[in-house]
Design a protein around this motif. Structure first.
Motif, mmCIF file in Angstrom:
data_model
loop_
_atom_site.group_PDB
_atom_site.id
_atom_site.type_symbol
_atom_site.label_atom_id
_atom_site.label_comp_id
_atom_site.label_asym_id
_atom_site.label_seq_id
_atom_site.Cartn_x
_atom_site.Cartn_y
_atom_site.Cartn_z
ATOM 1 N N TYR A 35 0.854 -1.323 0.111
ATOM 2 C CA TYR A 35 0.094 0.063 -0.030
ATOM 3 C C TYR A 35 0.787 1.258 0.031
ATOM 4 O O TYR A 35 2.122 1.217 0.255
ATOM 5 C CB TYR A 35 -0.758 0.122 1.096
ATOM 6 C CG TYR A 35 -2.151 -1.148 1.424
ATOM 7 C CD1 TYR A 35 -1.513 -2.329 1.903
ATOM 8 C CD2 TYR A 35 -3.187 -0.774 0.857
ATOM 9 C CE1 TYR A 35 -2.556 -3.291 1.608
ATOM 10 C CE2 TYR A 35 -4.149 -1.943 0.928
ATOM 11 C CZ TYR A 35 -3.943 -2.835 1.420
ATOM 12 O OH TYR A 35 -4.855 -3.951 1.598
ATOM 13 N N GLN A 37 0.819 5.333 1.138
ATOM 14 C CA GLN A 37 0.046 6.101 2.149
ATOM 15 C C GLN A 37 0.789 7.405 1.987
ATOM 16 O O GLN A 37 1.674 7.778 2.513
ATOM 17 C CB GLN A 37 -0.120 5.681 3.542
ATOM 18 C CG GLN A 37 -0.816 6.612 4.365
ATOM 19 C CD GLN A 37 -0.748 6.287 6.030
ATOM 20 O OE1 GLN A 37 -0.259 5.348 6.367
ATOM 21 N NE2 GLN A 37 -2.018 6.651 6.693
ATOM 22 N N PRO A 43 -4.149 4.756 3.357
ATOM 23 C CA PRO A 43 -3.398 3.760 2.431
ATOM 24 C C PRO A 43 -3.961 3.498 1.255
ATOM 25 O O PRO A 43 -5.329 3.164 1.189
ATOM 26 C CB PRO A 43 -3.029 2.694 3.292
ATOM 27 C CG PRO A 43 -3.398 2.986 4.684
ATOM 28 C CD PRO A 43 -4.364 4.006 4.777
ATOM 29 N N LEU A 88 4.594 6.972 2.356
ATOM 30 C CA LEU A 88 4.895 5.666 3.484
ATOM 31 C C LEU A 88 4.473 4.714 2.719
ATOM 32 O O LEU A 88 3.293 4.457 2.267
ATOM 33 C CB LEU A 88 4.237 5.874 4.807
ATOM 34 C CG LEU A 88 4.333 4.686 5.875
ATOM 35 C CD1 LEU A 88 5.952 4.790 6.173
ATOM 36 C CD2 LEU A 88 3.510 4.900 7.040
ATOM 37 N N LEU A 90 3.570 0.804 2.962
ATOM 38 C CA LEU A 90 3.413 -0.222 3.946
ATOM 39 C C LEU A 90 3.100 -1.728 3.238
ATOM 40 O O LEU A 90 2.433 -1.644 2.141
ATOM 41 C CB LEU A 90 1.756 0.117 4.469
ATOM 42 C CG LEU A 90 1.788 1.172 5.314
ATOM 43 C CD1 LEU A 90 0.619 1.842 5.664
ATOM 44 C CD2 LEU A 90 2.701 1.308 6.698
ATOM 45 N N PRO A 105 5.746 -1.633 9.741
ATOM 46 C CA PRO A 105 5.991 -0.194 10.155
ATOM 47 C C PRO A 105 6.196 0.491 8.892
ATOM 48 O O PRO A 105 5.801 1.849 9.176
ATOM 49 C CB PRO A 105 7.156 -0.473 10.918
ATOM 50 C CG PRO A 105 7.984 -1.418 10.360
ATOM 51 C CD PRO A 105 6.761 -2.502 9.952
ATOM 52 N N ASN B 41 4.255 7.785 13.027
ATOM 53 C CA ASN B 41 5.550 6.949 12.352
ATOM 54 C C ASN B 41 5.631 5.599 12.639
ATOM 55 O O ASN B 41 6.727 5.018 12.854
ATOM 56 C CB ASN B 41 6.850 7.473 13.157
ATOM 57 C CG ASN B 41 6.982 9.088 12.824
ATOM 58 O OD1 ASN B 41 6.790 9.472 11.706
ATOM 59 N ND2 ASN B 41 7.140 9.973 13.625
ATOM 60 N N GLN B 42 4.337 5.018 12.604
ATOM 61 C CA GLN B 42 4.225 3.628 12.632
ATOM 62 C C GLN B 42 3.158 2.876 11.667
ATOM 63 O O GLN B 42 2.404 3.901 11.102
ATOM 64 C CB GLN B 42 3.624 3.203 14.230
ATOM 65 C CG GLN B 42 4.465 3.416 15.126
ATOM 66 C CD GLN B 42 4.103 2.943 16.514
ATOM 67 O OE1 GLN B 42 3.483 1.858 16.482
ATOM 68 N NE2 GLN B 42 4.629 3.351 17.806
ATOM 69 N N GLY B 43 3.107 1.441 11.608
ATOM 70 C CA GLY B 43 2.200 1.155 10.658
ATOM 71 C C GLY B 43 0.827 0.942 11.167
ATOM 72 O O GLY B 43 0.466 1.677 12.185
ATOM 73 N N PHE B 105 -9.418 2.045 1.950
ATOM 74 C CA PHE B 105 -9.339 2.641 3.379
ATOM 75 C C PHE B 105 -10.070 4.202 3.053
ATOM 76 O O PHE B 105 -10.119 4.755 1.878
ATOM 77 C CB PHE B 105 -7.946 3.164 3.799
ATOM 78 C CG PHE B 105 -7.270 2.102 4.041
ATOM 79 C CD1 PHE B 105 -6.847 1.072 3.462
ATOM 80 C CD2 PHE B 105 -7.205 1.699 5.672
ATOM 81 C CE1 PHE B 105 -5.964 -0.048 3.942
ATOM 82 C CE2 PHE B 105 -6.671 0.616 6.179
ATOM 83 C CZ PHE B 105 -5.985 -0.483 5.464
#
Lengths: 112, 115
Positions: A35, A37, A43, A88, A90, A105, B41-43, B105
């Motif tokens: 994904y 984001q 995402p 980001l 994922l 993460p 800053n995390q998943g 999402f």
């Protein structure tokens, strides 16, 4: 039991370059999804790999490609990077025939 | 096509107050629905999921959500907010189930908790 791991954590590239991101799924998981984001967004699905083949793909250009290895780990490759690819990234893994994705993460990619 | 709408990009509550985060979905077939939480800053971490069993779903950290087909909603609630609940929350829908289908999402709702 280690969760989903991704490397590297952060990456800085310039426009036009190519990048490879890596993902190791949880033990026993055979399906990997990627994904993207963007900042301030949810995402967006890029693609999903199962049995070393791309099973589903979202609305992303061919510059985004991937691979899954026999040990179920996966790579995401992005060619000809654009500023808009900054995000980001994922990775999520899923055990066979189970309806939950476990997320790593992420890798923060910055394109300058 | 499936889609998710989260009403309110930012919700602020006082510690101890009710948390209500809204999610509406669109799906032409019975959906699987999920709520995820993301700390800075995390998943993403799964809070709870609806997979056509009980319509009231209980998750981790005291959160729950109710599937209402007539309203196409899957709102997330928690009776009493804690400072540690401050994070971003994402609602997601999957038509085929998480393992075979991708997740769609919403744009997320950032929850702030005031002392």
């Amino acid at each position: 039991d280690a969760g989903v791991t991704q490397s590297p954590t952060h990456l800085i590239k310039t426009r036009g370059q190519q990048v490879t991101l890596r993902c190791s799924p949880k033990s026993g998981h055979d399906t990997v999804s990627w994904y993207q984001q963007a900042l301030g967004q949810g995402p967006q699905f890029i693609f999903q790999y199962y049995e070393e083949e791309e099973r589903q793909r979202g609305n992303f250009p061919d510059r985004f490609s991937g691979h899954q290895f026999p040990n179920y780990s996966s790579e995401l490759n992005v060619n000809a990077l654009l500023l808009g690819d900054s995000a980001l990234y994922l990775c999520a893994s899923t055990p066979r025939e189970y309806n939950e994705q476990f997320f790593g993460p992420g890798t923060r990619l910055t394109v300058l | 096509a499936q889609s998710v709408t989260q009403l309110g990009s930012h919700v602020s509550v006082s510690e101890g107050a009710l948390v209500l985060l809204r999610c509406n979905y669109s799906s032409s077939v019975p959906p699987y629905l999920f709520w995820y939480v993301q700390y800075p800053n995390q998943g993403l971490q799964l809070l709870l999921k609806y997979t056509s069993a009980a319509t009231l779903v209980k998750g981790i950290n005291g959160f729950e959500a109710e599937f209402k087909k007539s309203e196409t909603s899957f709102h997330l609630t928690k009776p009493s907010a804690h400072m540690s609940d401050a994070a971003e929350y994402f609602c997601a829908v999957s038509v085929y189930g998480g393992s075979q289908g991708n997740l769609i999402f919403g744009k997320g709702t950032k929850l702030s908790v005031k002392p």
